[in-house]
Design a protein around this motif. Structure first.
Motif, PDB file in Angstrom:
ATOM      1  N   PHE A  91     -12.074   8.474   2.953  1.00 35.10           N
ATOM      2  CA  PHE A  91     -11.580   9.593   2.237  1.00 35.10           C
ATOM      3  C   PHE A  91     -12.487   9.529   0.779  1.00 35.10           C
ATOM      4  O   PHE A  91     -12.232  10.446   0.150  1.00 35.10           O
ATOM      5  CB  PHE A  91     -10.195   9.165   1.767  1.00 35.10           C
ATOM      6  CG  PHE A  91      -9.260   9.645   3.183  1.00 35.10           C
ATOM      7  CD1 PHE A  91      -9.370  10.953   3.823  1.00 35.10           C
ATOM      8  CD2 PHE A  91      -8.278   8.655   3.890  1.00 35.10           C
ATOM      9  CE1 PHE A  91      -8.549  11.221   4.960  1.00 35.10           C
ATOM     10  CE2 PHE A  91      -7.549   8.948   4.752  1.00 35.10           C
ATOM     11  CZ  PHE A  91      -7.659  10.228   5.271  1.00 35.10           C
ATOM     12  N   HIS A 105      -6.660   1.054   8.209  1.00 31.38           N
ATOM     13  CA  HIS A 105      -6.446   1.815   7.117  1.00 31.38           C
ATOM     14  C   HIS A 105      -7.651   1.532   6.061  1.00 31.38           C
ATOM     15  O   HIS A 105      -7.865   2.646   5.300  1.00 31.38           O
ATOM     16  CB  HIS A 105      -5.025   1.143   6.370  1.00 31.38           C
ATOM     17  CG  HIS A 105      -4.768   1.733   5.118  1.00 31.38           C
ATOM     18  ND1 HIS A 105      -4.455   0.967   3.930  1.00 31.38           N
ATOM     19  CD2 HIS A 105      -4.170   3.001   4.920  1.00 31.38           C
ATOM     20  CE1 HIS A 105      -4.197   1.741   2.994  1.00 31.38           C
ATOM     21  NE2 HIS A 105      -4.051   2.981   3.618  1.00 31.38           N
ATOM     22  N   ASN A 146       0.645  -1.137  -0.005  1.00 30.11           N
ATOM     23  CA  ASN A 146      -0.046  -0.073  -0.035  1.00 30.11           C
ATOM     24  C   ASN A 146       0.936   1.131   0.040  1.00 30.11           C
ATOM     25  O   ASN A 146       0.420   2.379   0.173  1.00 30.11           O
ATOM     26  CB  ASN A 146      -1.230   0.084   1.264  1.00 30.11           C
ATOM     27  CG  ASN A 146      -2.069  -0.912   1.038  1.00 30.11           C
ATOM     28  OD1 ASN A 146      -3.055  -0.568   0.260  1.00 30.11           O
ATOM     29  ND2 ASN A 146      -1.873  -2.217   1.547  1.00 30.11           N
ATOM     30  N   ASP A 195       2.706   8.231   6.430  1.00 30.63           N
ATOM     31  CA  ASP A 195       1.242   8.217   5.861  1.00 30.63           C
ATOM     32  C   ASP A 195       0.530   7.651   6.821  1.00 30.63           C
ATOM     33  O   ASP A 195      -0.825   7.900   7.037  1.00 30.63           O
ATOM     34  CB  ASP A 195       1.290   7.223   4.752  1.00 30.63           C
ATOM     35  CG  ASP A 195       2.227   7.639   3.524  1.00 30.63           C
ATOM     36  OD1 ASP A 195       2.096   8.793   3.100  1.00 30.63           O
ATOM     37  OD2 ASP A 195       3.023   6.693   3.306  1.00 30.63           O
ATOM     38  N   ILE A 200      -9.790   4.525   4.132  1.00 31.63           N
ATOM     39  CA  ILE A 200      -9.846   4.882   2.906  1.00 31.63           C
ATOM     40  C   ILE A 200     -11.162   5.130   2.279  1.00 31.63           C
ATOM     41  O   ILE A 200     -11.436   5.967   1.528  1.00 31.63           O
ATOM     42  CB  ILE A 200      -9.343   3.709   2.001  1.00 31.63           C
ATOM     43  CG1 ILE A 200      -7.863   3.498   2.121  1.00 31.63           C
ATOM     44  CG2 ILE A 200      -9.464   3.436   0.584  1.00 31.63           C
ATOM     45  CD1 ILE A 200      -7.055   2.012   1.638  1.00 31.63           C
ATOM     46  N   ARG A 236      -2.751   9.685   6.619  1.00 30.39           N
ATOM     47  CA  ARG A 236      -2.784  11.069   5.785  1.00 30.39           C
ATOM     48  C   ARG A 236      -3.012  10.438   4.548  1.00 30.39           C
ATOM     49  O   ARG A 236      -2.203   9.452   3.955  1.00 30.39           O
ATOM     50  CB  ARG A 236      -1.367  11.548   6.040  1.00 30.39           C
ATOM     51  CG  ARG A 236      -1.274  12.897   5.051  1.00 30.39           C
ATOM     52  CD  ARG A 236      -0.007  13.282   4.997  1.00 30.39           C
ATOM     53  NE  ARG A 236       1.056  12.907   5.939  1.00 30.39           N
ATOM     54  CZ  ARG A 236       1.591  13.791   6.920  1.00 30.39           C
ATOM     55  NH1 ARG A 236       1.094  14.874   7.106  1.00 30.39           N
ATOM     56  NH2 ARG A 236       2.440  13.178   7.709  1.00 30.39           N
ATOM     57  N   GLU A 237      -3.976  11.113   3.752  1.00 32.42           N
ATOM     58  CA  GLU A 237      -4.329  10.825   2.387  1.00 32.42           C
ATOM     59  C   GLU A 237      -4.663  12.328   1.734  1.00 32.42           C
ATOM     60  O   GLU A 237      -5.462  12.896   2.190  1.00 32.42           O
ATOM     61  CB  GLU A 237      -5.521   9.816   2.386  1.00 32.42           C
ATOM     62  CG  GLU A 237      -5.874   9.737   0.903  1.00 32.42           C
ATOM     63  CD  GLU A 237      -5.144   8.469   0.337  1.00 32.42           C
ATOM     64  OE1 GLU A 237      -4.895   8.503  -0.981  1.00 32.42           O
ATOM     65  OE2 GLU A 237      -4.566   7.721   1.188  1.00 32.42           O
ATOM     66  N   ASN A 238      -3.869  12.648   0.709  1.00 31.63           N
ATOM     67  CA  ASN A 238      -4.105  13.939   0.163  1.00 31.63           C
ATOM     68  C   ASN A 238      -4.213  15.106   1.034  1.00 31.63           C
ATOM     69  O   ASN A 238      -5.114  15.967   0.978  1.00 31.63           O
ATOM     70  CB  ASN A 238      -5.208  13.894  -0.853  1.00 31.63           C
ATOM     71  CG  ASN A 238      -5.127  12.799  -2.004  1.00 31.63           C
ATOM     72  OD1 ASN A 238      -4.042  12.625  -2.479  1.00 31.63           O
ATOM     73  ND2 ASN A 238      -6.069  11.927  -2.353  1.00 31.63           N
TER      74      ASN A 238
END
Length: 166
Positions: free
Chosen positions: A165, A158, A14, A91, A162, A121-123
């Motif tokens: 998000f 995780h 990932n 991340d 996802i 953290r995502e985008n």
């Protein structure tokens, strides 16, 4: 080793970079993961932060949060995870704070109580999860169980992050 291999593969597959902020486990999470050859590409750092002062200094944990909720609390674990995510090139951040023993906490928190937080953290956006568990055993058995539990739950949270998000 199966758990550690599985989590290393998950991080690599990932493309996740991990930071830990560990009180109760004092670096054991990142140390356990580092036993796996190739895991280094997915580890940014591991911070051992026992005292309230170090939690504040290195992770930005608020003394007000510590005073209000206590050192062994999900609120403190969440601030630790946020600090680890914000202050490092990661991340995902895992954090814990708890009482491994041999004595209960100052506020009579039972031995074996560990509060966890996972931050992703995502985008540029963050998502946090937390929970509290109680483990049986000696001091080091509690620490090892807590370290493995934090890693074991990483894929679950995780996947939830996802979904959040999307």
């Amino acid at each position: 080793m199966e758990l550690l291999d599985r989590i290393t593969d998950y991080l690599v597959d990932n493309e996740l970079k991990l930071a830990t902020a560990e009180s109760c486990t004092a670096g054991l999470i990142v140390s356990e993961l580092a036993r796996v050859p190739g895991s280094g590409q997915s580890i940014d750092c591991g911070l051992g932060v026992y005292s309230p002062q170090s939690k504040h200094r290195y992770l930005g944990v608020s003394f007000d949060t510590i005073d209000r909720y206590g050192l062994t609390s999900e609120a403190v674990a969440c601030e630790m995870a946020s600090g680890a995510l914000n202050n490092n090139d990661a991340d995902v951040a895992l954090a814990n704070t708890g009482i491994a023993g041999p004595n209960p906490g100052d506020d009579d928190t039972p031995i074996g109580t560990v509060c966890f937080a996972w931050a992703f953290r995502e985008n540029g956006r963050h998502h946090h999860f937390s929970e509290t568990r109680r483990f049986d055993g000696t001091r080091n058995e509690v620490r090892l169980a807590a370290a493995h539990y934090a890693l074991e739950r990483l894929p679950h949270y995780h996947r939830l992050s996802i979904d959040a998000f999307l």
